[in-house]
Design an enzyme around this catalytic site. Structure first.
Site, PDB file in Angstrom:
ATOM      1  N   GLY A 162       0.872  -1.181   0.000  1.00 33.36           N
ATOM      2  CA  GLY A 162       0.000   0.000   0.000  1.00 33.36           C
ATOM      3  C   GLY A 162       0.908   1.229   0.000  1.00 33.36           C
ATOM      4  O   GLY A 162       1.850   1.315   0.808  1.00 33.36           O
ATOM      5  N   ALA A 163       0.612   2.168  -0.914  1.00 34.47           N
ATOM      6  CA  ALA A 163       1.543   3.270  -1.161  1.00 34.47           C
ATOM      7  C   ALA A 163       1.973   4.043   0.101  1.00 34.47           C
ATOM      8  O   ALA A 163       3.177   4.153   0.379  1.00 34.47           O
ATOM      9  CB  ALA A 163       0.943   4.199  -2.213  1.00 34.47           C
ATOM     10  N   GLN A 178      -5.734  -8.733  -2.310  1.00 35.72           N
ATOM     11  CA  GLN A 178      -5.802  -7.699  -1.261  1.00 35.72           C
ATOM     12  C   GLN A 178      -7.244  -7.413  -0.831  1.00 35.72           C
ATOM     13  O   GLN A 178      -7.494  -7.073   0.320  1.00 35.72           O
ATOM     14  CB  GLN A 178      -5.166  -6.392  -1.760  1.00 35.72           C
ATOM     15  CG  GLN A 178      -3.655  -6.402  -1.862  1.00 35.72           C
ATOM     16  CD  GLN A 178      -3.202  -6.762  -3.261  1.00 35.72           C
ATOM     17  OE1 GLN A 178      -3.878  -7.478  -3.985  1.00 35.72           O
ATOM     18  NE2 GLN A 178      -2.030  -6.290  -3.650  1.00 35.72           N
ATOM     19  N   ASP A 191      -1.615   4.742  -6.266  1.00 40.34           N
ATOM     20  CA  ASP A 191      -0.183   4.598  -5.984  1.00 40.34           C
ATOM     21  C   ASP A 191       0.620   5.762  -6.530  1.00 40.34           C
ATOM     22  O   ASP A 191       1.702   6.073  -6.037  1.00 40.34           O
ATOM     23  CB  ASP A 191       0.339   3.283  -6.557  1.00 40.34           C
ATOM     24  CG  ASP A 191      -0.203   2.125  -5.757  1.00 40.34           C
ATOM     25  OD1 ASP A 191      -1.365   1.747  -5.988  1.00 40.34           O
ATOM     26  OD2 ASP A 191       0.513   1.657  -4.850  1.00 40.34           O
ATOM     27  N   ASN A 210      -3.247   2.634 -10.020  1.00 38.47           N
ATOM     28  CA  ASN A 210      -3.677   1.880  -8.840  1.00 38.47           C
ATOM     29  C   ASN A 210      -3.607   0.394  -9.195  1.00 38.47           C
ATOM     30  O   ASN A 210      -3.262   0.024 -10.328  1.00 38.47           O
ATOM     31  CB  ASN A 210      -5.089   2.299  -8.414  1.00 38.47           C
ATOM     32  CG  ASN A 210      -5.462   1.761  -7.038  1.00 38.47           C
ATOM     33  OD1 ASN A 210      -4.673   1.896  -6.094  1.00 38.47           O
ATOM     34  ND2 ASN A 210      -6.613   1.137  -6.903  1.00 38.47           N
TER      35      ASN A 210
END
Ligand code: MRU
Length: 362
Positions: free
Chosen positions: A46-47, A192, A233, A243
């Site tokens: 996750g960014a 995810q 992202d 993303n």
């Protein structure tokens, strides 16, 4: 609140997201090389969470750097983190913040340099949670009073320092009394959505239904989706948003069915150096993520496999970009540039504790 990354007793502690939802295991890292490996291997993902983890990893690495090789060690450590994952710009944003702190600390004693770096990493961590709450407050009014919101991948507490971006908007909507329920795409190949989004929403008692990615079209068509909120992202200057792979498909479906498609991300996800989505590097991940499911081979041995981890949604499919500094709408080149220049609403510096005293206490 779920805390996927924390600094505890001189170590980086990560919730191993590869094992969720079956096991909740926290791993303690005392070596920055292992922290970098954990980012690459998706222990943490996750960014924003990657950015926070890298910042803590850099501070950790500098705890043992030799005094006479400080500059060289710092550069080497930053390079190691920069090589972990290419798409999420929050990683590079966090590294640059650490570089600015290091440059500002030049000439100070080793102990103070280490403390300044640690405090910067902790500030990035704390600010991320505050940013997500701000973003949630901006985004909640966009969601219907009652209805179903589709999300893709996991842009929740697990993907950030806490609270989440896309799921932050959903959490804030629920906190404001809206009766929104969530449809979570499973998000092949890393799952995810099925594993992480479902886990954290269930923990928070937010109603969630998991679907496989290929069910979304049918549910849009039958009028079962009122809005889409996803994370990002990296957002290019023109609003194109990278993303998790499959996001673009959802955006096209949303446009086809007249459903608003929102992107939620802190301004640290906006990359003014990427003019459009064409400039965003797309990570290609190991074939094994596609060929295997829960350790079992599901494709013929030796078959060719593609595994691009992200795709880019063109800006014209995005109804609004929800950030911690407000909501941007088209034309994005203008609105995003304005948000980047705007000062955060709350006091920008989350108290920086730079005294060497506190360093020794940690
Ligand atoms: O490969 P991942 O799991 O790191 O990808 C994560 C995503 O694509 C998220 O949707 C994005 O980082 C937003 S997280 C707040």
């Amino acid at each position: 609140m779920i805390r996927p990354v924390e600094w505890r007793n001189g170590a980086v502690v990560l919730l191993d997201q590869r094992l969720l939802p079956v096991q909740e295991v926290y791993r303690v890292y005392r070596d920055h090389r292992e922290v970098a490996r954990a980012i690459k291997d998706m222990v943490v993902r996750g960014a924003p969470a990657i950015g926070v983890t890298a910042a803590m990893g850099i501070a950790l690495g500098m705890m043992t750097a030799r005094p006479r090789e400080l500059d060289r060690s710092f550069e080497r450590i930053c390079k190691r983190f920069a090589a972990t994952r290419p798409t999420a710009v929050n990683l590079f944003w966090a590294i640059e913040r650490m570089q600015r702190s290091f440059a500002a600390a030049r000439g100070r004693s080793l102990e103070v340099v280490r403390e300044i770096l640690l405090q910067e990493a902790l500030a990035i961590h704390e600010e991320d949670i505050a940013n997500n709450r701000a973003l949630g407050a901006y985004g909640a009014p966009l969601l219907p009073k009652r209805g179903t919101v589709l999300t893709h991948c996991n842009a929740g507490a697990l993907a950030t320092a806490g609270y989440g971006t896309a799921l932050g908007v959903i959490r804030a909507a629920r906190e404001s009394g809206k009766l929104v329920t969530v449809l979570a795409d499973e998000t092949r190949p890393f799952l995810q959505g099925a594993r992480l989004t479902a886990w954290e929403l269930k923990k928070d008692k937010i109603p969630v239904t998991v679907i496989t990615d290929n069910m979304a079209g049918h549910l849009f068509k039958s009028g079962n989706i009122d809005a889409v909120v996803v994370g990002a992202d990296r957002i290019a200057a023109n609003g194109d948003a990278a993303n998790k792979i499959g996001t673009y498909t959802v955006a096209v479906l949303a446009a086809r069915h007249g459903v608003p498609f929102y992107v939620a991300a802190p301004v640290s996800t906006i990359d003014p150096d990427s003019k459009s989505g064409d400039d965003i590097p797309i990570e290609e991940r190991p074939a094994r993520e596609v060929t295997h499911l829960a350790g079992e081979q599901i494709t013929p041995r030796g078959v060719r496999v593609a595994n691009p981890a992200f795709d880019v949604t063109p800006h014209d499919l995005i109804a609004a970009i929800i950030t911690d500094r407000g909501v941007a709408r088209a034309p994005y080149t203008k609105s995003l540039a304005k948000l980047l220049k705007a000062t955060p609403r709350r006091s920008s510096t989350i108290a920086k504790r730079t005294s060497a005293k506190k360093a020794t206490r940690r």
